[in-house]
Every structure is written in C-alpha cells, then in structure tokens.
Design a protein around this motif. Structure first.
Motif, PDB file in Angstrom:
ATOM      1  N   ALA A 196       0.861  -1.188   0.000  1.00 52.28           N
ATOM      2  CA  ALA A 196       0.000   0.000   0.000  1.00 52.28           C
ATOM      3  C   ALA A 196       0.892   1.231   0.000  1.00 52.28           C
ATOM      4  CB  ALA A 196      -0.891  -0.004   1.234  1.00 52.28           C
ATOM      5  N   ARG A 197       0.482   2.231  -0.749  1.00 55.80           N
ATOM      6  CA  ARG A 197       1.187   3.526  -0.728  1.00 55.80           C
ATOM      7  C   ARG A 197       0.351   4.466   0.138  1.00 55.80           C
ATOM      8  NH1 ARG A 197       1.163   2.716  -6.370  1.00 55.80           N
ATOM      9  NH2 ARG A 197      -0.219   4.500  -6.534  1.00 55.80           N
ATOM     10  N   ASN A 198       1.012   5.087   1.090  1.00 56.53           N
ATOM     11  CA  ASN A 198       0.316   5.969   2.027  1.00 56.53           C
ATOM     12  C   ASN A 198       0.792   7.408   1.842  1.00 56.53           C
ATOM     13  OD1 ASN A 198      -0.949   3.729   3.228  1.00 56.53           O
ATOM     14  ND2 ASN A 198       0.848   3.358   4.494  1.00 56.53           N
ATOM     15  N   ASP A 199      -0.086   8.340   2.178  1.00 53.87           N
ATOM     16  CA  ASP A 199       0.321   9.749   2.158  1.00 53.87           C
ATOM     17  C   ASP A 199       1.037  10.076   3.474  1.00 53.87           C
ATOM     18  OD1 ASP A 199      -1.702   9.989   4.028  1.00 53.87           O
ATOM     19  OD2 ASP A 199      -3.004  11.219   2.777  1.00 53.87           O
ATOM     20  N   SER A 200       1.369  11.340   3.660  1.00 50.60           N
ATOM     21  CA  SER A 200       2.147  11.736   4.846  1.00 50.60           C
ATOM     22  C   SER A 200       1.389  11.516   6.153  1.00 50.60           C
ATOM     23  CB  SER A 200       2.566  13.204   4.725  1.00 50.60           C
ATOM     24  OG  SER A 200       1.421  14.023   4.587  1.00 50.60           O
ATOM     25  N   SER A 201       0.056  11.453   6.085  1.00 48.47           N
ATOM     26  CA  SER A 201      -0.723  11.222   7.308  1.00 48.47           C
ATOM     27  C   SER A 201      -0.980   9.735   7.557  1.00 48.47           C
ATOM     28  CB  SER A 201      -2.058  11.975   7.229  1.00 48.47           C
ATOM     29  OG  SER A 201      -2.845  11.441   6.176  1.00 48.47           O
ATOM     30  N   GLY A 202      -0.491   8.875   6.652  1.00 45.02           N
ATOM     31  CA  GLY A 202      -0.653   7.435   6.833  1.00 45.02           C
ATOM     32  C   GLY A 202      -1.880   6.833   6.178  1.00 45.02           C
ATOM     33  N   ARG A 203      -2.672   7.659   5.467  1.00 46.43           N
ATOM     34  CA  ARG A 203      -3.851   7.145   4.767  1.00 46.43           C
ATOM     35  C   ARG A 203      -3.438   6.462   3.480  1.00 46.43           C
ATOM     36  NH1 ARG A 203      -6.972  12.539   4.503  1.00 46.43           N
ATOM     37  NH2 ARG A 203      -5.638  12.457   2.721  1.00 46.43           N
ATOM     38  N   PRO A 204      -4.033   5.319   3.133  1.00 46.22           N
ATOM     39  CA  PRO A 204      -3.707   4.674   1.858  1.00 46.22           C
ATOM     40  C   PRO A 204      -4.200   5.519   0.674  1.00 46.22           C
ATOM     41  CG  PRO A 204      -4.922   3.164   3.292  1.00 46.22           C
ATOM     42  CD  PRO A 204      -4.932   4.517   3.931  1.00 46.22           C
TER      43      PRO A 204
ATOM     44  N   GLY B 240      -2.976   4.468  -2.529  1.00 47.96           N
ATOM     45  CA  GLY B 240      -2.732   3.607  -3.674  1.00 47.96           C
ATOM     46  C   GLY B 240      -2.169   2.278  -3.237  1.00 47.96           C
ATOM     47  N   ALA B 241      -1.927   1.420  -4.203  1.00 48.55           N
ATOM     48  CA  ALA B 241      -1.340   0.114  -3.959  1.00 48.55           C
ATOM     49  C   ALA B 241      -0.599  -0.288  -5.222  1.00 48.55           C
ATOM     50  CB  ALA B 241      -2.417  -0.908  -3.625  1.00 48.55           C
ATOM     51  N   SER B 242       0.422  -1.104  -5.043  1.00 50.71           N
ATOM     52  CA  SER B 242       1.171  -1.560  -6.222  1.00 50.71           C
ATOM     53  C   SER B 242       1.750  -2.945  -5.972  1.00 50.71           C
ATOM     54  CB  SER B 242       2.278  -0.562  -6.573  1.00 50.71           C
ATOM     55  OG  SER B 242       3.172  -0.424  -5.497  1.00 50.71           O
ATOM     56  N   LEU B 243       2.050  -3.594  -7.057  1.00 52.71           N
ATOM     57  CA  LEU B 243       2.654  -4.911  -7.048  1.00 52.71           C
ATOM     58  C   LEU B 243       4.110  -4.724  -7.440  1.00 52.71           C
ATOM     59  CD1 LEU B 243       1.617  -7.785  -6.589  1.00 52.71           C
ATOM     60  CD2 LEU B 243       1.261  -7.962  -9.028  1.00 52.71           C
ATOM     61  N   VAL B 244       5.020  -5.033  -6.512  1.00 55.36           N
ATOM     62  CA  VAL B 244       6.448  -4.760  -6.702  1.00 55.36           C
ATOM     63  C   VAL B 244       7.193  -6.077  -6.790  1.00 55.36           C
ATOM     64  CG1 VAL B 244       8.465  -3.644  -5.689  1.00 55.36           C
ATOM     65  CG2 VAL B 244       6.211  -2.636  -5.367  1.00 55.36           C
ATOM     66  N   GLY B 245       7.990  -6.237  -7.850  1.00 55.19           N
ATOM     67  CA  GLY B 245       8.782  -7.451  -8.006  1.00 55.19           C
ATOM     68  C   GLY B 245       9.856  -7.560  -6.933  1.00 55.19           C
ATOM     69  N   ILE B 246       9.978  -8.748  -6.337  1.00 53.23           N
ATOM     70  CA  ILE B 246      10.982  -8.977  -5.301  1.00 53.23           C
ATOM     71  C   ILE B 246      12.250  -9.555  -5.924  1.00 53.23           C
ATOM     72  CG2 ILE B 246      11.534 -10.256  -3.207  1.00 53.23           C
ATOM     73  CD1 ILE B 246       8.579 -10.141  -2.510  1.00 53.23           C
ATOM     74  N   ASN B 247      12.098 -10.475  -6.852  1.00 48.41           N
ATOM     75  CA  ASN B 247      13.274 -11.079  -7.483  1.00 48.41           C
ATOM     76  C   ASN B 247      13.228 -10.934  -8.984  1.00 48.41           C
ATOM     77  OD1 ASN B 247      11.142 -12.837  -7.821  1.00 48.41           O
ATOM     78  ND2 ASN B 247      12.293 -14.660  -7.308  1.00 48.41           N
TER      79      ASN B 247
END
Length: 148
Positions: A131-139, A141-148
């Motif tokens: 989850a991507r949060n703003d400076s106050s901690g509210r979500p 957005g969200a994203s799928l990030v490759g680990i390997n």
C-alpha cells in the motif's frame, strides 16, 4: 552387370542424418518458443493485475470514495483480474510448476515457472503487494512490486 534398386546404405545414412539435424533444430526452436510464451504469460498476468489495481483505485477516486482505497490495499491483488490465473492456489505455496499463489500473511504473489530457464533459472518468482500511504498514513494507492 546388375542394376541396383533402391537407396544404398550410405544414401540412407545421409538421409537419416539430415532428418536428425532438422529435428534437433526444430526441437531447439520449439523450446525457445515455449520459454517466450511462458515469459509473456507471466508478464501479461502481472501487468493485468497492476492495471486492475489502478482501475479499482481510479474508480473509487472518481466516485469520491477515497476512503475506500484502503479496501483495495487490503484485498488480494488477484481479485482485480477478470479471472484467476491458470493454476492459482489461494493462500498456499504453489505445489508444482506453472502454479500461482497469494500469501495474504506476507502479502506476496508467487509463481513457480514451468520452464525455469526462461527466468534465468529462477525456481520461483515473487511480487509484494504494498500500500502507498500519504504523509498522514492514509492509503492513497497500492502496487505490485517485483521482489526477485
């Protein structure tokens, strides 16, 4: 002098050798095509999940329901596909090649390749759903990030 009928042993051996070389070249090419197909299938599945996530977030923003973005961030990323990927197993580690799973505890999407050589001999591929949060901690957005 007697006339020979049919092919000599040498001609037969040459013919078999030619067919052997052609069959080997064909099998090598088919293997390359299968590797390309699996890479494309995985890439399209991940890309479609990402687009589905973006559409779900965009829909909530358009409706003025930004507070519901947290629902998107908490859900399984596979929920944003039109259908489950082939070989998908919810919550469990894939049991064999060509299977997907989503581990909600670790928030990781996992795929076990059928042809590991298509992915630099990787035996598993992983993406983290964050989850991507703003400076106050509210979500926001969200994203799928490759680990390997």
């Amino acid at each position: 002098m007697r006339r020979q009928r049919g092919a000599s042993k040498f001609e037969f051996a040459v013919t078999v050798a030619i067919f052997g070389v052609l069959a080997t070249a064909l099998l090598l090419r088919l293997n390359v095509i299968q590797e390309d197909a699996e890479r494309t299938e995985v890439d399209l599945t991940v890309r479609n999940i990402r687009v589905g996530i973006q559409l779900a977030i965009g829909e909530r923003i358009m409706r003025g329901e930004e507070y519901r973005i947290a629902e998107v961030a908490a859900a399984s990323p596979v929920d944003f596909l039109g259908h489950r990927p082939r070989g998908f197993r919810e919550g469990r580690t894939p049991s064999g090649p060509g299977q997907w799973s989503y581990d909600a505890a670790n928030r990781e999407l996992v795929y076990f390749p059928r042809l590991p050589q298509a992915f630099a001999d990787a035996t598993e591929l992983r993406w983290r759903y964050v989850a991507r949060n703003d400076s106050s901690g509210r979500p926001v957005g969200a994203s799928l990030v490759g680990i390997n």
